[in-house]
Design an enzyme around this catalytic site. Structure first.
Site, mmCIF file in Angstrom:
data_model
loop_
_atom_site.group_PDB
_atom_site.id
_atom_site.type_symbol
_atom_site.label_atom_id
_atom_site.label_comp_id
_atom_site.label_asym_id
_atom_site.label_seq_id
_atom_site.Cartn_x
_atom_site.Cartn_y
_atom_site.Cartn_z
ATOM 1 N N SER A 1 -1.917 -10.486 -1.980
ATOM 2 C CA SER A 1 -1.386 -11.840 -1.532
ATOM 3 C C SER A 1 -2.403 -12.980 -1.893
ATOM 4 O O SER A 1 -2.714 -12.914 -2.918
ATOM 5 C CB SER A 1 -1.017 -11.395 -0.066
ATOM 6 O OG SER A 1 -0.161 -12.418 0.366
ATOM 7 N N ASP B 1 10.022 -7.962 -3.076
ATOM 8 C CA ASP B 1 9.088 -8.870 -2.111
ATOM 9 C C ASP B 1 9.635 -10.143 -2.113
ATOM 10 O O ASP B 1 9.730 -10.819 -3.195
ATOM 11 C CB ASP B 1 7.926 -8.911 -3.128
ATOM 12 C CG ASP B 1 6.525 -9.720 -2.327
ATOM 13 O OD1 ASP B 1 7.155 -10.403 -1.279
ATOM 14 O OD2 ASP B 1 5.393 -9.675 -2.617
ATOM 15 N N HIS C 1 6.464 -6.755 0.137
ATOM 16 C CA HIS C 1 5.165 -7.337 -0.012
ATOM 17 C C HIS C 1 4.125 -6.294 -0.033
ATOM 18 O O HIS C 1 3.790 -5.506 0.862
ATOM 19 C CB HIS C 1 4.864 -8.576 0.915
ATOM 20 C CG HIS C 1 3.781 -9.356 0.525
ATOM 21 N ND1 HIS C 1 3.770 -9.954 -0.595
ATOM 22 C CD2 HIS C 1 2.930 -9.925 1.456
ATOM 23 C CE1 HIS C 1 2.695 -10.783 -0.700
ATOM 24 N NE2 HIS C 1 2.165 -10.656 0.476
#
Length: 613
Positions: free
Chosen positions: A217, A333, A364
């Protein structure tokens, strides 16, 4: 077809472990490689022997207003042999704005989305973060995986977070230059200090000058940020679900759109969420970055692409990049959507950078298999010629497979995918048809916007005037979609502004505990009709006038099983992602001038086999 590329053992295993241990041969401990991968070395395994220390690396920028170069807080974990035996090792490095804590999801943190398009919501809450963490440890991530395999692990807090100086900018230049400075220090080109303000220096005498970065991320964004500087010594990066453009994260084809699961988030919200740095410097950063640069640049009114967003789009900065790239992302995601990795992977391939991409079917996060990461770092950090650059370029986890068992493909999208165009036939307020042959004289169909109904409810409804849906015949054979679907839509709105949302779904809709993440939503997309001419300049719609938009949906690689139907659903406000204007805006679609193009493996022949018309 599955294909895995491995080399024979580089050392006989008995000799490998002889060289990795004390007392048997008198040899010093060294990294060991088998089948092209770094192995766990017993002499590196004992955590009590690891050396852990921290320092501050001086950068070339000042973003907290104190007229001194900002220093980044860095922590190091290394095998004791780097001290006792003069062993030098490569570095695996992770940087993050999250290590010292976040604001949490306090009430009022997010923007209120319930208002008309073109209006601004009221002021939101700006929380204060209580910094956490004890020196010298910044994070324990990566350490247990890589230190026993013959790496040094380094962490740093990004600017304006934790004990790092500066201001968080959420994609600004300092977030690229900060990890660059750390890498420069690891390569003896920048200065490190024992304290944030002192003059006692510390050097990375234990580093080979070969650095790899990884993270998930935001932590996966920063390796790319560093790589775009072209810094010497950054040999390889493995970004996992990285945000590669903050415009693509908070906007979609001109539309103000939230990341999935965080309705009302915008770039200034993320700034508040991560701003855990020096309390005495926060007021300056708030005034300079959040309340000026971000407020003036992010534009929640039009959603247009501008210089502010262009400066936070790493695709624009890839000129100097040369680090070998292994990307990882999930096709489902809906937070950091799969286009983020795709666009960078394609650009890296065009530049001739060694690049591979790993996609799974989940949401994710989700790293590549450890063996894949190990081979990547072994090749580019230790210099072991394991042939990884000759491996398949794309690795896709198929729908029912384990994440550690991806299928190898020549590339992504699948080179055998061919565009197949589908056309609409009328059916509102029920379900219309989706066909490969075009029907003329279909006229128009309309829907009425109402954010109260979420996308799943609209897809399941047999009859509703809040969406239009066009459904293919039942598939007689599996269909493999690989790439980016594209829609061309001719649409009119009853107001000067309207949301436009498109879902591609598989029907019948599956519910209950047996439903899988791949069962219902194939992919999605959003656009602002006001940006039908330009992404940088919107124009008010003339109510009732038709406009033509063409835009791509999110990339996907999915096998739609026989017995299913493919549905194209068109609606206005998406309850999970867009603003919520008052219900009642009417969208009218010209069926003859609207089409869907799908990238189908096998092209038209596969479609003809799946549903002959």
């Amino acid at each position: 077809m599955k294909a895995y590329y491995r080399l024979p053992s580089l050392l006989p295993i008995s000799l490998a472990f002889l060289l990795s241990s004390y007392g048997q041969s008198g040899q010093k401990a060294v990294p060991v490689f088998e089948n092209g991968e770094a192995q766990v070395v017993p002499a590196f395994e004992n955590q009590d022997d690891w050396i852990r220390h921290d320092l501050w690396v001086e950068t070339e920028f000042d973003t907290d207003g104190d007229q001194k170069p900002d220093r980044m807080h860095v922590s190091v974990t290394r095998p004791k042999q780097t001290e006792t035996e003069g062993l030098k090792l490569p570095v695996i490095y992770e940087s993050s704005p999250y290590f010292a804590g976040t604001a949490g999801f306090v009430e009022g943190l997010f923007w209120d989305v319930k208002h008309e398009l073109g209006e601004m919501a009221g002021e939101r809450v700006h929380p204060e973060i209580t910094r956490r963490g004890e020196r010298p440890v910044i994070s324990n991530s990566q350490i247990r995986t890589w230190v026993p395999r013959g790496y040094i692990v380094v962490h740093s807090s990004s600017p304006g977070t934790g004990l790092s100086q500066g201001s968080p900018t959420v994609g600004g230049d300092n977030e690229s230059l900060a990890p660059k400075a750390v890498i420069d220090w690891l390569c003896s080109r920048a200065k490190g200090y024992t304290t944030p303000d002192g003059n006692e220096t510390v050097t990375a005498y234990w580093s080979t000058g070969k650095v790899g970065m990884t993270g998930t991320s935001y932590n996966g964004t920063l390796p790319l940020a560093a790589a775009t500087t072209g810094v010497e010594g950054l040999e390889a990066i493995i970004p996992i679900a990285p945000n590669t453009s903050y415009y693509h994260y908070y906007r979609s084809n001109g539309l103000v759109r939230s990341p999935g699961g965080y309705l009302g988030e915008d770039i200034d919200v993320l700034y508040d969420f991560i701003h855990s740095g020096d309390e005495s410097k926060r007021a300056f950063s708030d005034a300079t970055i959040r309340d000026k640069e971000m407020k003036e640049g992010m534009d929640r009114i039009t959603g247009d692409y501008n210089e502010f967003w262009a400066g936070r789009d790493y695709l624009n900065d890839m000129g100097p990049m040369k680090a070998a790239l292994l990307m990882s992302h999930g096709f489902n995601d809906w937070n950091v959507m799969p286009e983020h990795s795709y666009r960078i992977y394609m650009a890296a391939r065009e530049k001739g950078i060694p690049a591979q991409i790993y996609y799974h079917q989940n949401g994710h996060g989700g790293p590549p298999p450890l063996s894949m990461m190990n081979r990547w770092f072994t090749r580019y950090l230790h210099g072991i010629d394991n042939g990884v650059e000759k491996d398949a370029r794309a690795w896709i986890v198929r729908e029912d497979d384990n994440a550690n068992n991806p299928t190898a493909y020549e590339d992504y999208p699948d080179p055998d995918a061919r565009p197949v165009k589908f056309f609409l036939s009328s059916g509102a307020p029920g379900r219309g048809g989706l066909h490969t042959s075009k029907k003329s004289g279909q006229g128009t169909e309309s829907l009425v916007d109402n954010y109260s109904f979420d996308g799943s409810a609209l897809a399941k409804a047999e009859i509703t005037n809040h969406r239009l849906i066009y459904v293919s015949p039942e598939l007689k054979e599996d269909i493999h979609i690989s790439g980016l679907p594209e829609i061309t839509i001719r649409v009119a709105a009853s107001k000067a502004a309207a949301n436009l949302s498109v879902w591609l779904v598989a029907l019948p809709w599956e519910e209950g505990r047996r439903a899988k993440i791949t069962d219902n939503i194939i992919t999605r997309g959003w656009a602002d009709p006001q940006n039908h001419r330009s992404l940088t300049e919107s124009e008010a719609l003339v109510p009732g006038a038709f406009y033509t938009l063409t835009f791509k949906l999110q990339p996907d690689d999915q096998i739609i099983p026989k017995g299913q139907q493919i549905g194209l659903m068109i609606f206005s406000s998406d309850r999970e992602f867009t603003l919520w204007p008052n219900p009642g805006t009417e969208l009218t679609v010209d069926l003859d001038a609207t089409s869907l193009t799908l990238p189908v493996v096998g092209g038209a022949a596969s479609i003809q086999s799946a549903f002959p018309e």
